[in-house]
Design an enzyme around this catalytic site. Structure first.
Site, PDB file in Angstrom:
ATOM      1  N   ASP A 135       0.723  -1.149   0.460  1.00  0.00           N
ATOM      2  CA  ASP A 135      -0.153  -0.075   0.228  1.00  0.00           C
ATOM      3  C   ASP A 135       0.748   1.009   0.199  1.00  0.00           C
ATOM      4  O   ASP A 135       1.826   0.938   0.007  1.00  0.00           O
ATOM      5  CB  ASP A 135      -0.788  -0.226   1.154  1.00  0.00           C
ATOM      6  CG  ASP A 135      -2.098   1.218   1.491  1.00  0.00           C
ATOM      7  OD1 ASP A 135      -2.905   0.872   0.124  1.00  0.00           O
ATOM      8  OD2 ASP A 135      -2.192   1.795   2.027  1.00  0.00           O
ATOM      9  N   ASP A 181      -0.378   4.934   0.337  1.00  0.00           N
ATOM     10  CA  ASP A 181      -1.443   5.687   1.929  1.00  0.00           C
ATOM     11  C   ASP A 181      -0.614   5.820   3.520  1.00  0.00           C
ATOM     12  O   ASP A 181      -1.573   4.405   3.587  1.00  0.00           O
ATOM     13  CB  ASP A 181      -1.981   6.353   1.668  1.00  0.00           C
ATOM     14  CG  ASP A 181      -2.299   7.801   0.144  1.00  0.00           C
ATOM     15  OD1 ASP A 181      -2.135   8.125   0.370  1.00  0.00           O
ATOM     16  OD2 ASP A 181      -3.564   7.252  -1.134  1.00  0.00           O
ATOM     17  N   ASP A 222      -1.646  -1.014   6.436  1.00  0.00           N
ATOM     18  CA  ASP A 222      -1.673  -0.011   7.851  1.00  0.00           C
ATOM     19  C   ASP A 222      -3.304   0.243   7.767  1.00  0.00           C
ATOM     20  O   ASP A 222      -3.292   0.316   8.620  1.00  0.00           O
ATOM     21  CB  ASP A 222      -0.926   1.522   7.506  1.00  0.00           C
ATOM     22  CG  ASP A 222      -1.950   1.936   6.194  1.00  0.00           C
ATOM     23  OD1 ASP A 222      -2.124   2.108   5.453  1.00  0.00           O
ATOM     24  OD2 ASP A 222      -2.222   3.188   7.114  1.00  0.00           O
TER      25      ASP A 222
END
Length: 353
Positions: free
Chosen positions: A25, A27, A228
């Protein structure tokens, strides 16, 4: 899960070397806005230099993959060994399965939405250019300039029979200043007005993971997901049969991880992406002797505890074991914030809470 291997093997090699490809990922994992997450760039350069390819797979559909790539290179990510896919591409791939080439599709969101439709052989049409000619579908993705008029147009098109595809349903987007509204928040506005539900292609749905794995050319047991968000990255990885590394540098916090349902529990945990370079071990395999009591009074005794990575896994394993056995886990927000500080998670990973 394929990540549950022996303790001896876990201690012998960096986590990244056990896989043939990584789906990562962006961001909250690699960067927050214009700023790199500490240690992320150095870690990625080490991983790709060791011959492990990376596909950055993001639900954020606002930018074209080339623009994301430029951003990564400016942050210092090495020029080779990786590529970028986004949920706009997954949306376009989905529509191209049943729409003919050149079919008009309304594109709402950042430039990445229209570009993905063009690459898939479809004709993107902005709301301002709709005119009287009908469109077969509308793709709604994140864009910083999305207006009320565009959201209203999505609703009108859906009510008129157009196929509605949402790139993702992330309610928030991490920025250097805190959490901002994500595409899911904007989709919810249209849902409220229409009572309709879109077809979703982004994480935790499998389409984006499948697209990323096709780029890597790796099988399920040889692919690791790094993210996250428990409800997208990790839950999606579990549903897809993939191992996962959850990092505490973005949207989800330690308390969220401790209270995660089984469907959203990662294979591995780390403070940040540098956990890829450490000998990973899973909270699922933690032994009773490594557990700590999760009570406010116990927090004061953590200063002299063992290495932070081991302690982090112990905290998580304790919470999971207690919840699975029907025992109460302390829900005090102050205690969990103190635990984060003791583990270095607040100052290193989350300068803006």
């Amino acid at each position: 899960m394929t990540g549950e291997i022996t303790t001896t093997s876990l201690e012998a090699e960096p986590l990244s070397t056990r896989y043939r490809g990584l789906i990562c990922d962006l961001d909250g994992v690699v960067y927050r806005g214009a700023t790199a997450v500490p240690g992320a760039v150095e870690t990625l350069n080490r991983v790709t230099a060791d011959g492990v390819p990376v596909v950055f797979a993001t639900n954020n559909a606002s930018r074209a993959p080339e623009d994301v790539g430029d951003h990564l290179r400016k942050l210092g990510v090495a020029p080779q060994g990786w590529s970028v896919v986004n949920s706009s591409q997954a949306a376009a791939a989905h529509l191209s399965e049943f729409l003919g080439r050149g079919t008009r599709v309304c594109a709402v969101g950042g430039p990445g939405v229209a570009q993905a439709l063009t690459e898939a052989g479809l004709t993107p049409v902005r709301v301002a250019d709709l005119g009287e000619e009908p469109v077969a579908a509308v793709v709604q993705g994140l864009g910083t300039d999305v207006t009320w008029s565009e959201l209203a147009a999505v609703g009108y098109l859906v009510q008129g029979g157009a196929t509605w595809v949402a790139t993702n349903l992330d309610l928030t987007l991490p920025t250097p200043y805190g959490q901002a509204p994500g595409n899911g928040a904007l989709v919810a506005l249209v849902q409220t007005a229409t009572s309709a539900s879109p077809h979703v292609v982004g994480k935790p749905r499998p389409a984006l993971f499948d697209l990323a794995r096709s780029r890597l050319g790796t099988g399920l047991p040889h692919t690791l997901v790094c993210g996250d968000r428990l409800d997208t990255d990790i839950e999606g990885a579990n549903s897809a049969g993939l191992d996962s590394l959850f990092v505490l540098s973005g949207a989800s916090r330690l308390r969220d991880l401790a209270f995660a349902e089984r469907s959203a529990r990662p294979t591995y945990v780390a403070a940040d992406l540098s956990g890829l370079l450490a000998p990973g071990s899973s909270p699922r395999a933690a032994v009773p002797g490594h557990l700590v009591e999760l009570t406010p009074g116990a927090v004061a005794h953590l200063a002299d505890a063992r290495e932070n990575g081991e302690l982090l896994r112990s905290v998580v394993a304790t919470a999971w074991a207690a919840r699975d056995e029907g025992r109460a886990v302390c829900d005090d927000a102050g205690m969990w914030e103190t635990l984060e500080r003791r583990l270095g998670l607040v100052t290193r990973s989350r300068p803006h809470s």
